[in-house]
Design an enzyme around this catalytic site. Structure first.
Site, PDB file in Angstrom:
ATOM      1  N   LEU A 187      -1.536  -8.945   7.619  1.00  0.00           N
ATOM      2  CA  LEU A 187      -0.978  -8.683   6.289  1.00  0.00           C
ATOM      3  C   LEU A 187      -0.565  -7.226   6.163  1.00  0.00           C
ATOM      4  O   LEU A 187      -0.998  -6.376   6.933  1.00  0.00           O
ATOM      5  CB  LEU A 187      -1.971  -9.048   5.180  1.00  0.00           C
ATOM      6  CG  LEU A 187      -3.226  -8.192   4.988  1.00  0.00           C
ATOM      7  CD1 LEU A 187      -3.859  -8.503   3.618  1.00  0.00           C
ATOM      8  CD2 LEU A 187      -4.256  -8.423   6.070  1.00  0.00           C
ATOM      9  N   CYS A 188       0.310  -6.995   5.180  1.00  0.00           N
ATOM     10  CA  CYS A 188       0.791  -5.676   4.810  1.00  0.00           C
ATOM     11  C   CYS A 188       1.482  -4.992   5.998  1.00  0.00           C
ATOM     12  O   CYS A 188       2.507  -5.462   6.462  1.00  0.00           O
ATOM     13  CB  CYS A 188      -0.346  -4.847   4.229  1.00  0.00           C
ATOM     14  SG  CYS A 188       0.205  -3.492   3.153  1.00  0.00           S
ATOM     15  N   HIS A 189       0.937  -3.891   6.519  1.00  0.00           N
ATOM     16  CA  HIS A 189       1.538  -3.228   7.678  1.00  0.00           C
ATOM     17  C   HIS A 189       1.021  -3.768   9.005  1.00  0.00           C
ATOM     18  O   HIS A 189       1.532  -3.386  10.061  1.00  0.00           O
ATOM     19  CB  HIS A 189       1.292  -1.721   7.602  1.00  0.00           C
ATOM     20  CG  HIS A 189       2.059  -1.042   6.517  1.00  0.00           C
ATOM     21  ND1 HIS A 189       1.613  -1.011   5.216  1.00  0.00           N
ATOM     22  CD2 HIS A 189       3.248  -0.377   6.530  1.00  0.00           C
ATOM     23  CE1 HIS A 189       2.499  -0.357   4.463  1.00  0.00           C
ATOM     24  NE2 HIS A 189       3.489   0.037   5.231  1.00  0.00           N
ATOM     25  N   GLY A 267       0.408 -12.007   4.846  1.00  0.00           N
ATOM     26  CA  GLY A 267       0.432 -11.677   3.427  1.00  0.00           C
ATOM     27  C   GLY A 267       1.114 -10.336   3.204  1.00  0.00           C
ATOM     28  O   GLY A 267       1.264  -9.541   4.135  1.00  0.00           O
TER      29      GLY A 267
END
Length: 291
Positions: A187-189, A267
């Site tokens: 998720l994210c980075h 995500g």
């Protein structure tokens, strides 16, 4: 959240020259004393004891900006601990590895310090976080047809941009996971790690070509210096690089969106951490017949 303030000046990190934490304003907007952890009740939790999850974590703190400053980063604690919490409650243990074998670096300024469940869980895994495995050793000894890993988890935070996207050990691990139908969770980075399998590979052979994911949008990364979240611009954008390889990023905002494409669960941000954990726990329990 932190106390409201309009101070958008990045906060100096006294441990390193020309390095900075997010501004007081950014911390007031994007961190909270408590997380949104919920729903981690798994009455049919896995009890077999065989299957584990390999987490590839950040071991570098300082990300160089295009203006010569450094962002003091690491893995985001919410993006790390909430998915781990759900998977742990679902019955799956973790092995934690970094590229060097050095301790996991965290953005502790984002730790929800009034969240007793999260803090307690952090303490449960503190020894493994401080003394992780070296990923090259995991590649050599623990990957293969008889591996006990059911999934690979790569948490977010800007620390995921340092070394991991170019690591040949990350490349080997993700190619192994894909070839053996293991789950990959990020998720994210964290999805910047998906660049690793493209290192020294033809685009047509890229294992994530045609996949759809959620991740932190490049456009928002480009705006964060205005808020003092980072002290400058990131020199390269991982989303742009993934798109060049044929990955489709579904989200343009950070509102907690998650997505599962085959065995890849992703995500968009810390707002998605709880739901990523739920989705991953559900998928892995179904895999071991405990749904």
């Amino acid at each position: 959240m932190a106390e409201k303030t309009e101070d958008k000046r990045p906060t100096p990190d006294v441990a390193e020259n020309n390095a900075f934490f997010p501004s007081p304003y950014s911390l007031s907007q994007f961190t909270s004393a408590k997380s949104d952890l919920d729903g981690a009740d798994y009455p049919n939790a896995y009890r077999g004891g065989k299957w584990k999850i390999l987490m590839i974590a950040a071991d570098e703190r300082y990300l160089l900006m295009d203006n010569g400053t450094m962002f003091s980063t690491g893995n985001h604690p919410v993006e790390t601990l909430l998915p781990m919490y759900h998977l742990d409650k679902a019955g799956f243990e973790f092995d934690i590895a970094t590229l060097s074998g050095n301790p996991v670096k965290f953005e502790l300024w984002a730790l929800p310090r009034q969240d007793e469940a999260v803090i307690g869980f952090y303490q449960k895994y503190i020894n493994k976080l401080m003394s992780p495995l070296k990923l090259s050793d995991v590649v050599e000894k623990n990957l293969g047809d008889n591996s006990n890993y059911i999934a690979v988890f790569i948490p977010g935070g800007h620390g995921a941009l340092i070394g991991i996207p170019k690591s040949l050990d990350v490349k080997t691990t993700l190619k192994w996971a894909m070839s053996r139908n293991k789950y990959i969770i990020s998720l994210c980075h964290g999805p910047a790690a998906f660049l690793a399998p493209g290192v020294n590979e033809a685009k047509d052979d890229y294992i994530f070509k045609g996949y759809k994911i959620c991740a932190f949008p490049d456009a928002i990364d480009k705006k964060t210096p205005e808020l003092g979240y980072m002290p400058g611009q990131i020199p390269w954008m991982f989303g742009e690089e993934l798109k060049k390889l044929g990955v489709e990023i579904l989200n343009t905002e950070i509102n907690g969106q998650t997505f599962q494409d085959r065995r890849l669960i992703t995500g968009d941000s810390p707002f998605a951490a709880n739901n990523v954990g739920k989705a991953a726990a559900k998928a892995l329990l179904a895999e071991v017949g405990q749904s």
